[in-house]
Design a protein around this motif. Structure first.
Motif, PDB file in Angstrom:
ATOM      1  N   PHE A   1     -10.747 -28.425   3.611  1.00  0.00           N
ATOM      2  CA  PHE A   1      -9.992 -27.409   4.495  1.00  0.00           C
ATOM      3  C   PHE A   1     -10.808 -27.072   5.819  1.00  0.00           C
ATOM      4  O   PHE A   1     -11.850 -26.739   5.462  1.00  0.00           O
ATOM      5  N   VAL A   2     -10.164 -27.069   6.753  1.00  0.00           N
ATOM      6  CA  VAL A   2     -10.814 -26.416   7.845  1.00  0.00           C
ATOM      7  C   VAL A   2     -10.041 -25.032   8.306  1.00  0.00           C
ATOM      8  O   VAL A   2      -8.636 -25.371   8.836  1.00  0.00           O
ATOM      9  N   THR A   3     -10.540 -24.072   8.033  1.00  0.00           N
ATOM     10  CA  THR A   3      -9.734 -22.689   8.333  1.00  0.00           C
ATOM     11  C   THR A   3     -10.348 -21.915   9.485  1.00  0.00           C
ATOM     12  O   THR A   3     -11.456 -22.422  10.372  1.00  0.00           O
TER      13      THR A   3
ATOM     14  N   ALA B   1      -2.075 -45.561  20.418  1.00  0.00           N
ATOM     15  CA  ALA B   1      -2.740 -44.534  20.102  1.00  0.00           C
ATOM     16  C   ALA B   1      -2.245 -43.247  20.310  1.00  0.00           C
ATOM     17  O   ALA B   1      -2.070 -42.828  21.540  1.00  0.00           O
ATOM     18  N   LYS B   2      -1.840 -42.292  19.452  1.00  0.00           N
ATOM     19  CA  LYS B   2      -1.358 -40.930  19.360  1.00  0.00           C
ATOM     20  C   LYS B   2      -2.318 -39.969  18.743  1.00  0.00           C
ATOM     21  O   LYS B   2      -2.824 -40.329  17.759  1.00  0.00           O
ATOM     22  N   GLU B   3      -2.624 -38.978  19.491  1.00  0.00           N
ATOM     23  CA  GLU B   3      -3.736 -38.136  19.014  1.00  0.00           C
ATOM     24  C   GLU B   3      -3.201 -36.671  19.046  1.00  0.00           C
ATOM     25  O   GLU B   3      -2.357 -36.509  20.239  1.00  0.00           O
ATOM     26  N   ALA B   4      -3.581 -35.835  18.220  1.00  0.00           N
ATOM     27  CA  ALA B   4      -3.251 -34.329  18.360  1.00  0.00           C
ATOM     28  C   ALA B   4      -4.583 -33.832  18.719  1.00  0.00           C
ATOM     29  O   ALA B   4      -5.597 -33.568  18.085  1.00  0.00           O
ATOM     30  N   ARG B   5      -4.500 -33.012  19.892  1.00  0.00           N
ATOM     31  CA  ARG B   5      -5.828 -32.295  20.002  1.00  0.00           C
ATOM     32  C   ARG B   5      -5.725 -30.587  19.849  1.00  0.00           C
ATOM     33  O   ARG B   5      -4.661 -30.063  20.226  1.00  0.00           O
ATOM     34  N   LEU B   6      -6.529 -30.195  18.908  1.00  0.00           N
ATOM     35  CA  LEU B   6      -6.298 -28.944  18.517  1.00  0.00           C
ATOM     36  C   LEU B   6      -7.207 -27.795  19.503  1.00  0.00           C
ATOM     37  O   LEU B   6      -8.017 -28.241  20.195  1.00  0.00           O
ATOM     38  N   LEU B   7      -6.915 -26.488  19.393  1.00  0.00           N
ATOM     39  CA  LEU B   7      -7.669 -25.576  19.892  1.00  0.00           C
ATOM     40  C   LEU B   7      -9.132 -25.575  20.026  1.00  0.00           C
ATOM     41  O   LEU B   7      -9.828 -24.973  20.730  1.00  0.00           O
ATOM     42  N   ASP B   8      -9.638 -25.858  18.557  1.00  0.00           N
ATOM     43  CA  ASP B   8     -11.140 -25.990  18.540  1.00  0.00           C
ATOM     44  C   ASP B   8     -11.541 -26.975  19.200  1.00  0.00           C
ATOM     45  O   ASP B   8     -12.969 -27.344  18.884  1.00  0.00           O
TER      46      ASP B   8
ATOM     47  N   ILE C   1      -5.192 -21.869   8.025  1.00  0.00           N
ATOM     48  CA  ILE C   1      -5.609 -23.409   7.997  1.00  0.00           C
ATOM     49  C   ILE C   1      -5.299 -23.950   9.282  1.00  0.00           C
ATOM     50  O   ILE C   1      -4.379 -23.947   9.792  1.00  0.00           O
ATOM     51  N   ILE C   2      -6.374 -24.688   9.657  1.00  0.00           N
ATOM     52  CA  ILE C   2      -6.297 -25.231  11.010  1.00  0.00           C
ATOM     53  C   ILE C   2      -5.588 -26.965  10.939  1.00  0.00           C
ATOM     54  O   ILE C   2      -4.812 -27.133  11.491  1.00  0.00           O
ATOM     55  N   TYR C   3      -6.396 -27.520   9.887  1.00  0.00           N
ATOM     56  CA  TYR C   3      -6.048 -28.712   9.381  1.00  0.00           C
ATOM     57  C   TYR C   3      -6.708 -29.037   8.135  1.00  0.00           C
ATOM     58  O   TYR C   3      -7.696 -28.212   7.575  1.00  0.00           O
ATOM     59  N   MET C   4      -6.130 -29.619   7.295  1.00  0.00           N
ATOM     60  CA  MET C   4      -6.779 -30.272   6.112  1.00  0.00           C
ATOM     61  C   MET C   4      -6.890 -32.095   6.300  1.00  0.00           C
ATOM     62  O   MET C   4      -5.999 -32.682   6.974  1.00  0.00           O
ATOM     63  N   GLN C   5      -8.064 -32.476   5.730  1.00  0.00           N
ATOM     64  CA  GLN C   5      -8.309 -33.905   5.824  1.00  0.00           C
ATOM     65  C   GLN C   5      -8.582 -34.547   4.324  1.00  0.00           C
ATOM     66  O   GLN C   5      -9.060 -33.796   3.584  1.00  0.00           O
TER      67      GLN C   5
END
Length: 128
Positions: free
Chosen positions: A46-48, A95-102, A34-38
């Motif tokens: 689900f984004v896997t 603002a705070k953000e998480a940047r993912l590998l994708d 699982i990369i993230y869930m929204q």
């Protein structure tokens, strides 16, 4: 999932993977993929690694189901992220953000920022 019991006895074995019914197919989801869930009201997307799909359960349900997986962290009311797929963080006062590998950027709430920082700090200390 109709008969899901959130309060299992500690002696009861629990499956390591999720099984979700999508249309007529029972799909196995490995939590580490699982990369993230929204959240979207009472639905969860689900984004896997291999696919993207939506289920008819709210995000809180999956948060409780996956609480034994410490790499899945709730970063806001609408997102749970796998910290193993974090590329970097944008940590500004506004603002705070998480940047993912994708390449996806997800907002981090003020309330959840402290918990995320603590988890990442522990991970850094254990890997050093």
């Amino acid at each position: 999932m109709k008969y899901y019991n959130a309060q299992l006895p500690q002696t009861e074995k629990v499956a390591q993977n999720l099984f979700i019914l999508i249309k007529t197919e029972r799909v196995e989801i490995k939590p580490e993929e699982i990369i993230y869930m929204q959240a979207d009201i009472n639905y969860t997307t689900f984004v896997t690694l291999n696919r993207r799909f939506t289920t008819a359960f709210h995000l809180g349900f999956f948060e409780k189901s996956l609480e034994t997986h410490p790499y899945l962290i709730r970063i806001s009311k609408s997102f749970i992220v796998n910290i193993n797929y974090l590329k970097d963080l944008s940590w500004h006062k506004v603002a705070k953000e998480a940047r993912l590998l994708d390449g996806t950027s997800l907002p981090i709430s003020r309330r959840r920022a402290k918990e995320l920082k603590s988890v990442l700090w522990q991970k850094l200390n254990f890997s050093a």
